[in-house]
Scaffold this motif. Sequence first.
Motif, PDB file in Angstrom:
ATOM      1  N   CYS A 148      -2.964  40.708   3.250  1.00  0.00           N
ATOM      2  CA  CYS A 148      -2.969  39.635   4.248  1.00  0.00           C
ATOM      3  C   CYS A 148      -3.442  38.317   3.634  1.00  0.00           C
ATOM      4  O   CYS A 148      -4.418  38.289   2.892  1.00  0.00           O
ATOM      5  CB  CYS A 148      -3.888  40.030   5.399  1.00  0.00           C
ATOM      6  N   ALA A 150      -4.281  35.657   5.510  1.00  0.00           N
ATOM      7  CA  ALA A 150      -5.153  34.928   6.446  1.00  0.00           C
ATOM      8  C   ALA A 150      -6.570  34.888   5.876  1.00  0.00           C
ATOM      9  O   ALA A 150      -6.964  35.777   5.121  1.00  0.00           O
ATOM     10  CB  ALA A 150      -5.145  35.620   7.803  1.00  0.00           C
ATOM     11  N   CYS A 153      -9.540  38.114   5.504  1.00  0.00           N
ATOM     12  CA  CYS A 153      -8.855  39.362   5.812  1.00  0.00           C
ATOM     13  C   CYS A 153      -8.245  39.882   4.518  1.00  0.00           C
ATOM     14  O   CYS A 153      -7.619  39.121   3.782  1.00  0.00           O
ATOM     15  CB  CYS A 153      -7.764  39.168   6.858  1.00  0.00           C
ATOM     16  N   CYS A 169      -1.319  40.806   7.877  1.00  0.00           N
ATOM     17  CA  CYS A 169      -1.449  42.234   8.172  1.00  0.00           C
ATOM     18  C   CYS A 169      -1.045  42.534   9.598  1.00  0.00           C
ATOM     19  O   CYS A 169      -0.699  43.671   9.916  1.00  0.00           O
ATOM     20  CB  CYS A 169      -2.891  42.678   7.936  1.00  0.00           C
ATOM     21  N   SER A 170      -1.137  41.509  10.474  1.00  0.00           N
ATOM     22  CA  SER A 170      -1.052  41.786  11.905  1.00  0.00           C
ATOM     23  C   SER A 170      -0.741  40.503  12.663  1.00  0.00           C
ATOM     24  O   SER A 170      -0.931  39.388  12.144  1.00  0.00           O
ATOM     25  CB  SER A 170      -2.394  42.320  12.388  1.00  0.00           C
ATOM     26  N   CYS A 173      -3.820  38.081  12.963  1.00  0.00           N
ATOM     27  CA  CYS A 173      -4.047  37.219  11.797  1.00  0.00           C
ATOM     28  C   CYS A 173      -3.024  36.088  11.749  1.00  0.00           C
ATOM     29  O   CYS A 173      -3.352  34.953  11.438  1.00  0.00           O
ATOM     30  CB  CYS A 173      -4.018  38.020  10.504  1.00  0.00           C
TER      31      CYS A 173
HETATM   32 ZN   LIG Z   1      -5.089  40.079   8.292  1.00  0.00          ZN
END
Ligand SMILES: [Zn+2]
Length: 189
Positions: A148, A150, A153, A169-170, A173
Amino acid sequence: MDFNSHNDGVVLVAVGLVNALTPGERRGRPFPVPADLPAAATEGLRNGYPNHREVGESDAGELAEVAERLRVVFEAVSSGDVDTAAGQVNRLLDESRARPRLDRHDGEPWHLHFHGPGGTLAGDWAASCATGLAIVLGSEFHDRLGVCTAPHCDRVYVDVSRNGTRRFCSTPCQNRVKTAAFRARTRTP
Ligand SMILES: [Zn+2]
């Protein structure tokens, strides 16, 4: 990305194990070593196999070690060092002594499993994850593993988007970064 649906599940397990078991940072917050290792290991496996049975204490400890070694692969690819990633995968293949075997279960068609010789759950997953990542690294999609981007993270992901532009990752983020960029743009000088 579709190497074959079985391998996609295995790669998602690798992602799940790294994200559930390796300490670092997650979505802007510190991510310590999980207090409940068996629960975290089970969660990691269920990222690829939602009905995976619960993991016991000793398997969970072993899987946490496997996860640390899998993380190296994601970090190396993410920093553009595919050579290091490939070397690490080869070490994991050696150590887990992954061996191919056709299996058929749960109403699925015949498909290749890669298990270790010990017959332990953690050993089998180490071999499977090493092989799953080897298949990714040996394909045109070798750059699809990532960490990731961000702030604060370091969770990992596999990018299965058509054009390969994933960076987070998500969704949380992705939204954190979007919001920060928006605030920076609208701030009065
Ligand atoms: Zn992340």
